[in-house]
Design a protein around this motif. Sequence first.
Motif, PDB file in Angstrom:
ATOM      1  N   ALA A  22       0.824  -1.195   0.038  1.00 39.91           N
ATOM      2  CA  ALA A  22       0.038  -0.073  -0.072  1.00 39.91           C
ATOM      3  C   ALA A  22       0.737   1.063  -0.202  1.00 39.91           C
ATOM      4  CB  ALA A  22      -0.875   0.049   1.266  1.00 39.91           C
ATOM      5  N   LYS A  23       1.853   1.307   0.788  1.00 41.35           N
ATOM      6  CA  LYS A  23       2.854   2.264   1.044  1.00 41.35           C
ATOM      7  C   LYS A  23       3.657   2.539  -0.558  1.00 41.35           C
ATOM      8  CE  LYS A  23       6.878   4.161   3.546  1.00 41.35           C
ATOM      9  NZ  LYS A  23       7.901   3.759   4.309  1.00 41.35           N
ATOM     10  N   LEU A  24       4.038   1.492  -1.208  1.00 46.31           N
ATOM     11  CA  LEU A  24       4.942   1.665  -2.237  1.00 46.31           C
ATOM     12  C   LEU A  24       4.255   1.482  -3.563  1.00 46.31           C
ATOM     13  CD1 LEU A  24       7.940  -0.134  -0.843  1.00 46.31           C
ATOM     14  CD2 LEU A  24       7.705   2.408  -0.976  1.00 46.31           C
ATOM     15  N   VAL A  25       2.910   1.161  -3.545  1.00 49.25           N
ATOM     16  CA  VAL A  25       2.292   0.797  -5.052  1.00 49.25           C
ATOM     17  C   VAL A  25       0.899   1.360  -5.039  1.00 49.25           C
ATOM     18  CG1 VAL A  25       1.152  -1.171  -6.317  1.00 49.25           C
ATOM     19  CG2 VAL A  25       3.394  -1.447  -5.008  1.00 49.25           C
ATOM     20  N   ASP A  26       0.249   1.214  -4.375  1.00 48.60           N
ATOM     21  CA  ASP A  26      -1.255   1.617  -4.228  1.00 48.60           C
ATOM     22  C   ASP A  26      -1.881   1.707  -2.795  1.00 48.60           C
ATOM     23  OD1 ASP A  26      -4.014   1.956  -4.727  1.00 48.60           O
ATOM     24  OD2 ASP A  26      -3.890   1.329  -6.605  1.00 48.60           O
ATOM     25  N   ASP A  27      -2.343   2.690  -2.405  1.00 43.62           N
ATOM     26  CA  ASP A  27      -3.008   2.893  -1.175  1.00 43.62           C
ATOM     27  C   ASP A  27      -4.376   2.109  -0.863  1.00 43.62           C
ATOM     28  OD1 ASP A  27      -4.577   4.813  -2.130  1.00 43.62           O
ATOM     29  OD2 ASP A  27      -3.999   6.314  -1.039  1.00 43.62           O
ATOM     30  N   ARG A  28      -4.865   1.605  -1.809  1.00 45.84           N
ATOM     31  CA  ARG A  28      -6.110   0.518  -1.865  1.00 45.84           C
ATOM     32  C   ARG A  28      -5.685  -0.690  -1.636  1.00 45.84           C
ATOM     33  NH1 ARG A  28      -8.279   2.874  -7.497  1.00 45.84           N
ATOM     34  NH2 ARG A  28      -6.073   2.474  -7.840  1.00 45.84           N
ATOM     35  N   ILE A  29      -4.315  -1.163  -1.630  1.00 49.45           N
ATOM     36  CA  ILE A  29      -3.874  -2.351  -1.302  1.00 49.45           C
ATOM     37  C   ILE A  29      -4.203  -2.755   0.196  1.00 49.45           C
ATOM     38  CG2 ILE A  29      -2.124  -4.065  -1.270  1.00 49.45           C
ATOM     39  CD1 ILE A  29      -1.137  -2.839  -3.814  1.00 49.45           C
ATOM     40  N   ASP A  30      -4.977  -3.737   0.603  1.00 51.23           N
ATOM     41  CA  ASP A  30      -5.066  -4.363   2.039  1.00 51.23           C
ATOM     42  C   ASP A  30      -5.621  -5.665   2.260  1.00 51.23           C
ATOM     43  OD1 ASP A  30      -5.299  -3.666   4.713  1.00 51.23           O
ATOM     44  OD2 ASP A  30      -7.256  -2.598   4.686  1.00 51.23           O
ATOM     45  N   ARG A  31      -5.272  -6.054   3.507  1.00 47.46           N
ATOM     46  CA  ARG A  31      -5.550  -7.256   3.766  1.00 47.46           C
ATOM     47  C   ARG A  31      -7.169  -7.708   3.493  1.00 47.46           C
ATOM     48  NH1 ARG A  31      -5.292  -9.383   9.581  1.00 47.46           N
ATOM     49  NH2 ARG A  31      -5.410 -11.570   8.403  1.00 47.46           N
ATOM     50  N   ARG A  32      -7.473  -8.709   3.170  1.00 46.22           N
ATOM     51  CA  ARG A  32      -8.765  -9.314   3.005  1.00 46.22           C
ATOM     52  C   ARG A  32      -9.311  -9.957   4.045  1.00 46.22           C
ATOM     53  NH1 ARG A  32      -8.897 -11.106  -3.361  1.00 46.22           N
ATOM     54  NH2 ARG A  32      -9.743  -9.191  -3.867  1.00 46.22           N
ATOM     55  N   VAL A  33     -10.464  -9.927   4.287  1.00 47.37           N
ATOM     56  CA  VAL A  33     -11.298 -10.727   5.361  1.00 47.37           C
ATOM     57  C   VAL A  33     -11.441 -12.122   4.523  1.00 47.37           C
ATOM     58  CG1 VAL A  33     -13.678 -10.957   6.561  1.00 47.37           C
ATOM     59  CG2 VAL A  33     -12.469  -8.658   5.959  1.00 47.37           C
ATOM     60  N   LYS A  34     -11.272 -13.051   5.509  1.00 45.44           N
ATOM     61  CA  LYS A  34     -11.391 -14.380   5.073  1.00 45.44           C
ATOM     62  C   LYS A  34     -12.871 -14.671   4.736  1.00 45.44           C
ATOM     63  CE  LYS A  34      -7.140 -15.105   6.345  1.00 45.44           C
ATOM     64  NZ  LYS A  34      -6.328 -14.727   5.170  1.00 45.44           N
ATOM     65  N   THR A  35     -12.909 -15.400   3.702  1.00 41.54           N
ATOM     66  CA  THR A  35     -14.432 -15.833   3.214  1.00 41.54           C
ATOM     67  C   THR A  35     -14.528 -17.308   2.916  1.00 41.54           C
ATOM     68  OG1 THR A  35     -13.696 -15.232   0.849  1.00 41.54           O
ATOM     69  CG2 THR A  35     -14.782 -13.400   2.189  1.00 41.54           C
ATOM     70  N   GLY A  36     -14.005 -18.039   3.758  1.00 38.81           N
ATOM     71  CA  GLY A  36     -14.240 -19.615   3.756  1.00 38.81           C
ATOM     72  C   GLY A  36     -13.996 -20.142   2.250  1.00 38.81           C
ATOM     73  N   ALA A  37     -14.658 -21.139   1.645  1.00 38.76           N
ATOM     74  CA  ALA A  37     -14.689 -21.780   0.730  1.00 38.76           C
ATOM     75  C   ALA A  37     -14.498 -20.931  -0.862  1.00 38.76           C
ATOM     76  CB  ALA A  37     -15.992 -22.845   0.326  1.00 38.76           C
ATOM     77  N   LYS A  38     -14.850 -19.843  -0.671  1.00 39.00           N
ATOM     78  CA  LYS A  38     -14.783 -18.866  -1.879  1.00 39.00           C
ATOM     79  C   LYS A  38     -13.673 -17.873  -1.482  1.00 39.00           C
ATOM     80  CE  LYS A  38     -17.701 -20.778  -4.418  1.00 39.00           C
ATOM     81  NZ  LYS A  38     -17.424 -21.106  -5.821  1.00 39.00           N
ATOM     82  N   ASP A  39     -12.641 -18.157  -0.792  1.00 44.16           N
ATOM     83  CA  ASP A  39     -11.759 -17.198  -0.283  1.00 44.16           C
ATOM     84  C   ASP A  39     -11.080 -16.779  -1.794  1.00 44.16           C
ATOM     85  OD1 ASP A  39      -9.748 -15.756   0.913  1.00 44.16           O
ATOM     86  OD2 ASP A  39      -8.657 -17.591   1.625  1.00 44.16           O
ATOM     87  N   ARG A  40     -10.717 -15.562  -1.721  1.00 40.72           N
ATOM     88  CA  ARG A  40     -10.028 -14.529  -2.879  1.00 40.72           C
ATOM     89  C   ARG A  40      -8.760 -14.213  -2.694  1.00 40.72           C
ATOM     90  NH1 ARG A  40     -13.698 -10.286  -4.785  1.00 40.72           N
ATOM     91  NH2 ARG A  40     -13.618  -9.812  -2.316  1.00 40.72           N
ATOM     92  N   GLY A  41      -8.099 -14.737  -1.600  1.00 41.15           N
ATOM     93  CA  GLY A  41      -6.579 -14.443  -1.462  1.00 41.15           C
ATOM     94  C   GLY A  41      -6.656 -13.492  -0.064  1.00 41.15           C
ATOM     95  N   ASP A  42      -5.273 -13.608   0.238  1.00 39.46           N
ATOM     96  CA  ASP A  42      -5.124 -12.619   1.517  1.00 39.46           C
ATOM     97  C   ASP A  42      -4.827 -11.328   1.321  1.00 39.46           C
ATOM     98  OD1 ASP A  42      -5.033 -15.209   3.055  1.00 39.46           O
ATOM     99  OD2 ASP A  42      -2.984 -15.545   2.280  1.00 39.46           O
ATOM    100  N   ILE A  43      -4.438 -10.858   0.202  1.00 42.52           N
ATOM    101  CA  ILE A  43      -4.344  -9.371  -0.189  1.00 42.52           C
ATOM    102  C   ILE A  43      -5.190  -8.765  -1.097  1.00 42.52           C
ATOM    103  CG2 ILE A  43      -2.762  -7.541  -0.533  1.00 42.52           C
ATOM    104  CD1 ILE A  43      -1.956  -9.280   2.066  1.00 42.52           C
ATOM    105  N   GLY A  44      -5.997  -7.797  -0.952  1.00 42.43           N
ATOM    106  CA  GLY A  44      -6.856  -7.327  -2.039  1.00 42.43           C
ATOM    107  C   GLY A  44      -6.385  -6.021  -2.597  1.00 42.43           C
ATOM    108  N   GLY A  45      -6.986  -5.415  -3.693  1.00 44.23           N
ATOM    109  CA  GLY A  45      -6.456  -4.193  -4.120  1.00 44.23           C
ATOM    110  C   GLY A  45      -5.447  -4.300  -5.104  1.00 44.23           C
ATOM    111  N   VAL A  46      -4.500  -5.614  -5.329  1.00 41.34           N
ATOM    112  CA  VAL A  46      -3.348  -5.411  -6.051  1.00 41.34           C
ATOM    113  C   VAL A  46      -3.754  -5.780  -7.781  1.00 41.34           C
ATOM    114  CG1 VAL A  46      -1.311  -6.812  -6.684  1.00 41.34           C
ATOM    115  CG2 VAL A  46      -1.982  -6.707  -4.277  1.00 41.34           C
ATOM    116  N   ARG A  47      -3.373  -4.761  -8.534  1.00 43.99           N
ATOM    117  CA  ARG A  47      -3.702  -4.818  -9.888  1.00 43.99           C
ATOM    118  C   ARG A  47      -2.615  -4.988 -10.842  1.00 43.99           C
ATOM    119  NH1 ARG A  47      -9.172  -4.883 -11.095  1.00 43.99           N
ATOM    120  NH2 ARG A  47     -10.495  -4.427  -9.232  1.00 43.99           N
TER     121      ARG A  47
END
Length: 124
Positions: free
Chosen positions: A24-49
């Motif tokens: 978030a500091k070096l790439v994009d301030d919208r990058i953050d940890r994701r909330v766990k969503t169980g079987a439909k988990d979408r990764g640990d870090i969100g906002g990376v593009r």
Amino acid sequence: MTRTRASAKAAGSKFERDIADHLAKLVDDRIDRRVKTGAKDRGDIGGVRVHGQRLVLECKNTTRINLGTWIAEAHTEAGNDDALAGVIVHKRHGKGKPGDQWVTMTVDDLIALITGEPQPSRYE
């Protein structure tokens, strides 16, 4: 000191937070940890593009490396997130700075990152 399930979860959460904050500091301030969503988990870090598409980051802080299982998890999560690729960010022991940690991916994931085109073989 023996690692317990609770201490392992805490270490994993801190590792995810450190990686997310660094990105978030070096790439994009919208990058953050994701909330766990169980079987439909979408990764640990969100906002990376990359190329305007999502990139799934699966973070691991463990002494035992299990790349096959981890990449399968990252690819499943990339599918859940309709992401370009899924990669693993894992602990480099003896190195505490987030930027010093390891990133592992398949060659097809690397091709996807370079070209912006998902590689169908990642789900095989």
